[in-house]
Design a protein around this motif. Structure first.
Motif, PDB file in Angstrom:
ATOM      1  N   ARG A 295       9.399  11.642  40.667  1.00  0.00           N
ATOM      2  CA  ARG A 295       9.073  11.783  39.281  1.00  0.00           C
ATOM      3  C   ARG A 295       8.802  10.286  38.498  1.00  0.00           C
ATOM      4  NH1 ARG A 295      12.009  16.780  37.345  1.00  0.00           N
ATOM      5  NH2 ARG A 295      12.461  17.816  39.201  1.00  0.00           N
ATOM      6  N   ALA A 296       8.934   9.362  39.482  1.00  0.00           N
ATOM      7  CA  ALA A 296       8.925   8.158  38.777  1.00  0.00           C
ATOM      8  C   ALA A 296       7.242   7.527  38.447  1.00  0.00           C
ATOM      9  CB  ALA A 296       9.272   7.024  39.890  1.00  0.00           C
ATOM     10  N   GLU A 297       6.399   8.645  38.194  1.00  0.00           N
ATOM     11  CA  GLU A 297       5.247   8.166  37.608  1.00  0.00           C
ATOM     12  C   GLU A 297       5.234   7.717  36.261  1.00  0.00           C
ATOM     13  OE1 GLU A 297       1.130  10.448  36.740  1.00  0.00           O
ATOM     14  OE2 GLU A 297       1.991  10.868  38.589  1.00  0.00           O
ATOM     15  N   THR A 298       6.178   8.088  35.470  1.00  0.00           N
ATOM     16  CA  THR A 298       6.407   7.488  34.046  1.00  0.00           C
ATOM     17  C   THR A 298       7.950   7.557  34.085  1.00  0.00           C
ATOM     18  OG1 THR A 298       6.372   9.666  32.871  1.00  0.00           O
ATOM     19  CG2 THR A 298       4.329   8.288  33.416  1.00  0.00           C
ATOM     20  N   ALA A 299       8.425   6.527  33.076  1.00  0.00           N
ATOM     21  CA  ALA A 299       9.747   6.479  32.677  1.00  0.00           C
ATOM     22  C   ALA A 299      10.373   7.918  32.005  1.00  0.00           C
ATOM     23  CB  ALA A 299      10.481   5.159  31.950  1.00  0.00           C
TER      24      ALA A 299
ATOM     25  N   GLN B 103      33.190  11.574  24.507  1.00  0.00           N
ATOM     26  CA  GLN B 103      34.426  12.353  24.477  1.00  0.00           C
ATOM     27  C   GLN B 103      34.436  13.666  25.211  1.00  0.00           C
ATOM     28  OE1 GLN B 103      37.176  10.737  23.305  1.00  0.00           O
ATOM     29  NE2 GLN B 103      36.070   8.811  23.112  1.00  0.00           N
ATOM     30  N   SER B 104      33.861  14.581  24.526  1.00  0.00           N
ATOM     31  CA  SER B 104      34.015  15.976  24.850  1.00  0.00           C
ATOM     32  C   SER B 104      32.741  16.527  25.207  1.00  0.00           C
ATOM     33  CB  SER B 104      34.712  16.928  23.964  1.00  0.00           C
ATOM     34  OG  SER B 104      34.011  17.050  22.781  1.00  0.00           O
ATOM     35  N   SER B 105      31.631  15.719  25.279  1.00  0.00           N
ATOM     36  CA  SER B 105      30.392  16.244  25.618  1.00  0.00           C
ATOM     37  C   SER B 105      29.504  15.160  25.809  1.00  0.00           C
ATOM     38  CB  SER B 105      29.761  17.254  24.430  1.00  0.00           C
ATOM     39  OG  SER B 105      29.613  16.268  23.200  1.00  0.00           O
ATOM     40  N   ILE B 106      28.173  15.254  26.603  1.00  0.00           N
ATOM     41  CA  ILE B 106      27.683  14.294  26.896  1.00  0.00           C
ATOM     42  C   ILE B 106      26.247  14.279  25.890  1.00  0.00           C
ATOM     43  CG2 ILE B 106      25.632  13.608  28.709  1.00  0.00           C
ATOM     44  CD1 ILE B 106      27.620  15.336  30.632  1.00  0.00           C
ATOM     45  N   ASP B 107      26.099  13.015  25.559  1.00  0.00           N
ATOM     46  CA  ASP B 107      24.920  12.728  24.730  1.00  0.00           C
ATOM     47  C   ASP B 107      23.344  12.677  25.648  1.00  0.00           C
ATOM     48  OD1 ASP B 107      22.817  12.303  22.766  1.00  0.00           O
ATOM     49  OD2 ASP B 107      24.205  10.701  21.795  1.00  0.00           O
ATOM     50  N   LEU B 108      22.766  13.893  25.794  1.00  0.00           N
ATOM     51  CA  LEU B 108      21.668  13.860  26.585  1.00  0.00           C
ATOM     52  C   LEU B 108      20.523  13.265  25.774  1.00  0.00           C
ATOM     53  CD1 LEU B 108      21.924  17.593  28.045  1.00  0.00           C
ATOM     54  CD2 LEU B 108      22.413  15.302  29.129  1.00  0.00           C
ATOM     55  N   ASP B 109      20.335  13.350  24.440  1.00  0.00           N
ATOM     56  CA  ASP B 109      19.468  12.635  23.716  1.00  0.00           C
ATOM     57  C   ASP B 109      19.555  10.939  24.023  1.00  0.00           C
ATOM     58  OD1 ASP B 109      18.152  14.776  22.628  1.00  0.00           O
ATOM     59  OD2 ASP B 109      19.571  14.709  20.943  1.00  0.00           O
ATOM     60  N   ALA B 110      20.782  10.537  23.892  1.00  0.00           N
ATOM     61  CA  ALA B 110      20.821   9.069  24.348  1.00  0.00           C
ATOM     62  C   ALA B 110      20.505   8.780  25.602  1.00  0.00           C
ATOM     63  CB  ALA B 110      22.166   8.484  23.767  1.00  0.00           C
ATOM     64  N   LEU B 111      20.840   9.528  26.537  1.00  0.00           N
ATOM     65  CA  LEU B 111      20.707   9.409  27.882  1.00  0.00           C
ATOM     66  C   LEU B 111      19.181   9.425  28.083  1.00  0.00           C
ATOM     67  CD1 LEU B 111      21.769   9.469  31.147  1.00  0.00           C
ATOM     68  CD2 LEU B 111      21.368  11.685  30.747  1.00  0.00           C
ATOM     69  N   LYS B 112      18.344  10.504  27.603  1.00  0.00           N
ATOM     70  CA  LYS B 112      16.818  10.487  27.921  1.00  0.00           C
ATOM     71  C   LYS B 112      16.214   9.211  27.317  1.00  0.00           C
ATOM     72  CE  LYS B 112      12.929  13.314  26.741  1.00  0.00           C
ATOM     73  NZ  LYS B 112      12.432  14.382  26.305  1.00  0.00           N
TER      74      LYS B 112
ATOM     75  N   GLN C   8      12.830   2.145  30.162  1.00  0.00           N
ATOM     76  CA  GLN C   8      12.803   1.281  31.250  1.00  0.00           C
ATOM     77  C   GLN C   8      11.505   1.631  32.056  1.00  0.00           C
ATOM     78  OE1 GLN C   8      15.236  -0.872  31.590  1.00  0.00           O
ATOM     79  NE2 GLN C   8      15.919   0.361  29.503  1.00  0.00           N
ATOM     80  N   HIS C   9      11.195   0.630  33.030  1.00  0.00           N
ATOM     81  CA  HIS C   9      10.119   0.806  33.837  1.00  0.00           C
ATOM     82  C   HIS C   9      10.352   1.948  34.925  1.00  0.00           C
ATOM     83  CE1 HIS C   9       7.674   0.184  37.573  1.00  0.00           C
ATOM     84  NE2 HIS C   9       6.766  -0.639  36.539  1.00  0.00           N
ATOM     85  N   ALA C  10       9.624   2.936  35.333  1.00  0.00           N
ATOM     86  CA  ALA C  10       9.872   4.055  35.807  1.00  0.00           C
ATOM     87  C   ALA C  10      10.520   3.804  37.239  1.00  0.00           C
ATOM     88  CB  ALA C  10       8.369   4.808  36.247  1.00  0.00           C
ATOM     89  N   ALA C  11      10.392   2.867  37.929  1.00  0.00           N
ATOM     90  CA  ALA C  11      10.798   2.495  39.250  1.00  0.00           C
ATOM     91  C   ALA C  11      12.498   2.187  39.108  1.00  0.00           C
ATOM     92  CB  ALA C  11      10.173   1.575  40.233  1.00  0.00           C
TER      93      ALA C  11
ATOM     94  N   PRO D 217       7.428  18.073  38.726  1.00  0.00           N
ATOM     95  CA  PRO D 217       8.071  17.077  38.103  1.00  0.00           C
ATOM     96  C   PRO D 217       8.209  17.302  36.589  1.00  0.00           C
ATOM     97  CG  PRO D 217       6.100  16.328  39.696  1.00  0.00           C
ATOM     98  CD  PRO D 217       6.461  17.936  39.661  1.00  0.00           C
ATOM     99  N   ALA D 218       8.950  16.648  35.819  1.00  0.00           N
ATOM    100  CA  ALA D 218       9.387  16.999  34.656  1.00  0.00           C
ATOM    101  C   ALA D 218       7.841  16.379  33.753  1.00  0.00           C
ATOM    102  CB  ALA D 218      10.424  16.195  34.185  1.00  0.00           C
ATOM    103  N   GLN D 219       7.711  17.080  32.602  1.00  0.00           N
ATOM    104  CA  GLN D 219       6.398  16.533  31.837  1.00  0.00           C
ATOM    105  C   GLN D 219       6.845  15.606  30.888  1.00  0.00           C
ATOM    106  OE1 GLN D 219       3.335  18.064  32.406  1.00  0.00           O
ATOM    107  NE2 GLN D 219       4.279  18.544  34.058  1.00  0.00           N
ATOM    108  N   ASP D 220       6.145  14.526  30.896  1.00  0.00           N
ATOM    109  CA  ASP D 220       6.474  13.443  29.837  1.00  0.00           C
ATOM    110  C   ASP D 220       5.688  13.942  28.428  1.00  0.00           C
ATOM    111  OD1 ASP D 220       5.680   9.988  29.811  1.00  0.00           O
ATOM    112  OD2 ASP D 220       7.110  10.939  28.897  1.00  0.00           O
ATOM    113  N   THR D 221       6.497  13.934  27.485  1.00  0.00           N
ATOM    114  CA  THR D 221       5.780  14.418  26.187  1.00  0.00           C
ATOM    115  C   THR D 221       5.487  12.822  25.438  1.00  0.00           C
ATOM    116  OG1 THR D 221       8.004  14.471  25.146  1.00  0.00           O
ATOM    117  CG2 THR D 221       7.034  16.276  25.939  1.00  0.00           C
ATOM    118  N   PRO D 222       4.415  13.041  24.708  1.00  0.00           N
ATOM    119  CA  PRO D 222       3.957  11.678  24.209  1.00  0.00           C
ATOM    120  C   PRO D 222       4.834  11.720  22.805  1.00  0.00           C
ATOM    121  CG  PRO D 222       1.930  13.285  23.880  1.00  0.00           C
ATOM    122  CD  PRO D 222       3.061  13.833  24.797  1.00  0.00           C
ATOM    123  N   PRO D 223       4.862  10.327  22.368  1.00  0.00           N
ATOM    124  CA  PRO D 223       5.667  10.124  21.383  1.00  0.00           C
ATOM    125  C   PRO D 223       5.179  10.582  19.969  1.00  0.00           C
ATOM    126  CG  PRO D 223       4.872   8.046  22.166  1.00  0.00           C
ATOM    127  CD  PRO D 223       4.327   9.305  23.029  1.00  0.00           C
TER     128      PRO D 223
END
Length: 139
Positions: free
Chosen positions: A16-20, A73-82, A88-91, A133-139
Motif C-alpha cells: 500500500r506504500a504507493e502513497t502515505a 485513555q479509553s479509545s483510540i484516536d484514529l483521526d490522529a493516527l491517520k 510521512q513518506h510512504a516507505a 489497497p486503500a484509496q487515498d482521498t485528495p485533501p
C-alpha cells in the motif's frame, strides 16, 4: 522474534506504500478491525492500553510517533493516527506501521498466548492483507 503474521502485515503495508495516504488508510482499517475483534474480549480500554504501549515501544525507532501514545485513555484516536501517518513518506510510514502492528501483536501474544491471538486477529489480517489497497482521498 518476528512471526509469519507480522511479516504478512509488513508486506501488506508495503504493498500500500504507493502513497502515505494509502498507508494511513490501511493503518486505520487495520485498527478498526483490531478494535472490533478484541473489544468484546479485552474491552475497548484494554485495546487502547495495548495500542498506547505499542506506540510507546515503537516511537524510539520512529521519532515522529513520539507523543502519539500520550493521552490515549479509553479509545483510540484514529483521526490522529491517520494524520501522522499521512504526513510521512510512504516507505517510512509502511515500515513504521509494520513495526507498530508487530509490536502490538507481540504484546497481545505475551498476554493471551499465540494461539488465541492468531484466532482473534485472523479475520483482521485476512481482510487487511487480501483486500485492495486503500484509496487515498485528495485533501
Amino acid at each position: 522474534m518476528e512471526s509469519q503474521e507480522s511479516q504478512r502485515i509488513a508486506a501488506a503495508l508495503a504493498s500500500r506504500a504507493e502513497t502515505a495516504g494509502q498507508v494511513a488508510d490501511g493503518m486505520v482499517s487495520a485498527w478498526q478491525g483490531i478494535e472490533a475483534a478484541l473489544s468484546p474480549v479485552i474491552g475497548q480500554r484494554g485495546v487502547a492500553m495495548l495500542y498506547k504501549r505499542s506506540l510507546y515501544l515503537v516511537a524510539p525507532s520512529h521519532p515522529w510517533l513520539t507523543g502519539m501514545h500520550e493521552g490515549v485513555q479509553s479509545s483510540i484516536d484514529l483521526d490522529a493516527l491517520k494524520s501522522v501517518f499521512a504526513q510521512q513518506h510512504a516507505a517510512i510510514a509502511a515500515v513504521a506501521g509494520g513495526a507498530f502492528l508487530q509490536t502490538f501483536c507481540e504484546l497481545l501474544t505475551s498476554l493471551i498466548g499465540a494461539s488465541l491471538t492468531e484466532r482473534l486477529l485472523r479475520p483482521v489480517w485476512a481482510h487487511f492483507s487480501s483486500g485492495p489497497p486503500a484509496q487515498d482521498t485528495p485533501p
